[in-house]
Scaffold this active site. Sequence first.
Site, short mmCIF file in Angstrom:
data_model
loop_
_atom_site.label_atom_id
_atom_site.label_comp_id
_atom_site.label_asym_id
_atom_site.label_seq_id
_atom_site.Cartn_x
_atom_site.Cartn_y
_atom_site.Cartn_z
N VAL A 110 17.90 -97.15 -25.06
CA VAL A 110 18.60 -95.92 -25.40
C VAL A 110 19.25 -95.99 -26.79
CG1 VAL A 110 18.99 -95.44 -22.94
CG2 VAL A 110 20.81 -96.56 -24.26
N LYS A 111 19.47 -97.20 -27.29
CA LYS A 111 20.07 -97.40 -28.63
C LYS A 111 21.27 -96.50 -28.87
CE LYS A 111 15.95 -99.37 -30.84
NZ LYS A 111 14.92 -99.20 -29.79
N ARG A 112 22.16 -96.40 -27.89
CA ARG A 112 23.34 -95.57 -28.05
C ARG A 112 24.40 -96.33 -28.82
NH1 ARG A 112 19.69 -92.22 -26.74
NH2 ARG A 112 19.93 -90.90 -24.90
N ASP B 114 16.11 -94.51 -34.27
CA ASP B 114 15.11 -95.46 -33.81
C ASP B 114 13.99 -95.44 -34.82
OD1 ASP B 114 13.33 -97.08 -32.09
OD2 ASP B 114 14.78 -96.58 -30.53
#
Lengths: 363, 363
Positions: A110-112, B114
């Site tokens: 999710v790369k939050r 991303d």
Amino acid sequence: MDRLIEAIERTGNPSVVGLDPTDAVVPTAIAAGLEREVRDSVEAEELPASLRAVAYLEFCRAIIDAVADVVPAVKPQIAMFEALGPAGLDSYALTCAHARERGLYVIGDVKRGDIGSTATAYARHLTGVPVADPAGTPGGHAAAPEGSGMGRAPSHEGSTDAVEPTHAVDVWGEDAITVNPYLGSDGVTPFVRAAETTDKDLFVLVRTSNPSSAEIQECELADGRPLYERVADLVGEWGSGSIGRHGYSRVGAVVGATQADQGALLRRRMPHAFFLVPGYGAQGGTARDIARMADPRGSGILVNSSRGIIGAWRGSGEERPGMPLDAALDMVARHARRAAIAMREDIRTALKDRGRPSAPGRR
Amino acid sequence: MDRLIEAIERTGNPSVVGLDPTDAVVPTAIAAGLEREVRDSVEAEELPASLRAVAYLEFCRAIIDAVADVVPAVKPQIAMFEALGPAGLDSYALTCAHARERGLYVIGDVKRGDIGSTATAYARHLTGVPVADPAGTPGGHAAAPEGSGMGRAPSHEGSTDAVEPTHAVDVWGEDAITVNPYLGSDGVTPFVRAAETTDKDLFVLVRTSNPSSAEIQECELADGRPLYERVADLVGEWGSGSIGRHGYSRVGAVVGATQADQGALLRRRMPHAFFLVPGYGAQGGTARDIARMADPRGSGILVNSSRGIIGAWRGSGEERPGMPLDAALDMVARHARRAAIAMREDIRTALKDRGRPSAPGRR
């Protein structure tokens, strides 16, 4: 990280299948086979998103079933589902739930990253939605009425084991998530606390596998280090309070396979950080490169492959116009399983070869 | 950025209301008033998330209606909705849709980032879901059947103006989003391209307002600059191809109000980047601080306030146990409107005072 490490030991396989469904990788026959059903249940305007959402879910379920006894983990990429709007995120949560039912460790890619109360909100990926009103709510709120889902535990509480951890509903179904460090400790520690209270984990982006990652991550600092080493040191600090029985903390690191020299140095710099390693295969990283990022026991790494597994069917020439849904799912599943086994063997061999005299400098 | 700038000129108000609903800021009476309806339509386990999701939506709608003629824009914080799982993201999309219907410019505070195809997937926040199969799909796909929502335009195409831009369904309803730069150009340029094709915008995190932002963003580089200046220069590069009629590009920057000196320097360093400025009010940034980040015409900034507006009701003492739903929504709306007007006046005054002899060094 203990649950992940034990799953890797059980399967003898430090690799993870990335579930990144796109139009390019999901056979057209899957959506075609589902179209009548979806068309009858949604508005015409919702069809493009809903049909893809259902197709992506069926596609991912087929792959999960095909690899569940081969790999310890899957890594659904939420962006691919989020690209479809809210309908896609339903499929994402159902994909995570299905993987868990099959006994897999689920890494939500999710790369939050955000600050304060916002980071705490994102950390609900790990903690779930509280059943009762959170303690310490400010503002002198009026009491909630009897049985409120927000203000009190509903009457079914305790009668179901689907609610975990206690007093929270796990709405996303992930065992770990990826986190972006750009905002510093404020942006990361809420995830660390969440992981500690739920027996889950996180992986912080340190050195990514993409070509332009150097623009910021390799910036040379005044003390001569590149920026990613500073981030690596922070990862060590963030994880220092949660080192488990295998020597790894709950705070892992994303370190791309395409920077193997840096990866080998980072292994020594972050001895307690488990590495999630993207970039194998399609992006050019080899098993031999990646083996250099393992610890002396051959542990410490989980290698991701997405397209190489989920798109393995594309090289087969088996796709046909008008192919039935079941045949398309079977095609995807067979090739994914075969590719996942080949990857396992490739990495096993590279890890074994590390110790051989022919590659003395490899560690 | 032209649409935003013209909306600011129309309202005479460079401020944006942050929609960050949490249990602390949404009166208990709103969920209580909706509970019977929600309870009848969901499973018991889904109640905590679904009830909050519906309450957050009603809360945000009331605020949007109350401020629609005062501010040019709203900034829904997706994390607060995502904290509720898929049900929350339905409310997020409906919140965006409602704001747009009321003529507001919608900044989705999503802080995505991303690489490659994943960034392209996130960029669908701006481009929407294609109705027809994207051109250039690799893999020799079989042709989709007639009328497929994935493979071809459905038969209703052209008969509805709800589909925008052409051949895509805008599933999220944002006019701009926030983006995290840690992955470099690969992670940002897909958003820039998406913004260019859809007449939308993005705001890249440069210098955030949180205490620990310095840990990474202020790292001193070998050339003596702090890292955030490097990011600022990249923002300038990313935006150089899309400068609009008011002198600002589609690539804006997030610059916190709590670093006013740095903000004033960054204004000169990024002359074509519109600033989204968090940190006003609750976080300690003053209008006077922020005015220093404006350009000589008093443009170039959009100041966010979240809790100060949406939580303004909390200081009123008007909340009562058993309060009816409508009364709670009315209470929230009245105080939000009053606070939004007060903020507008505060910023207007500070921007006017910039030019006065009493504050000669302020620019």
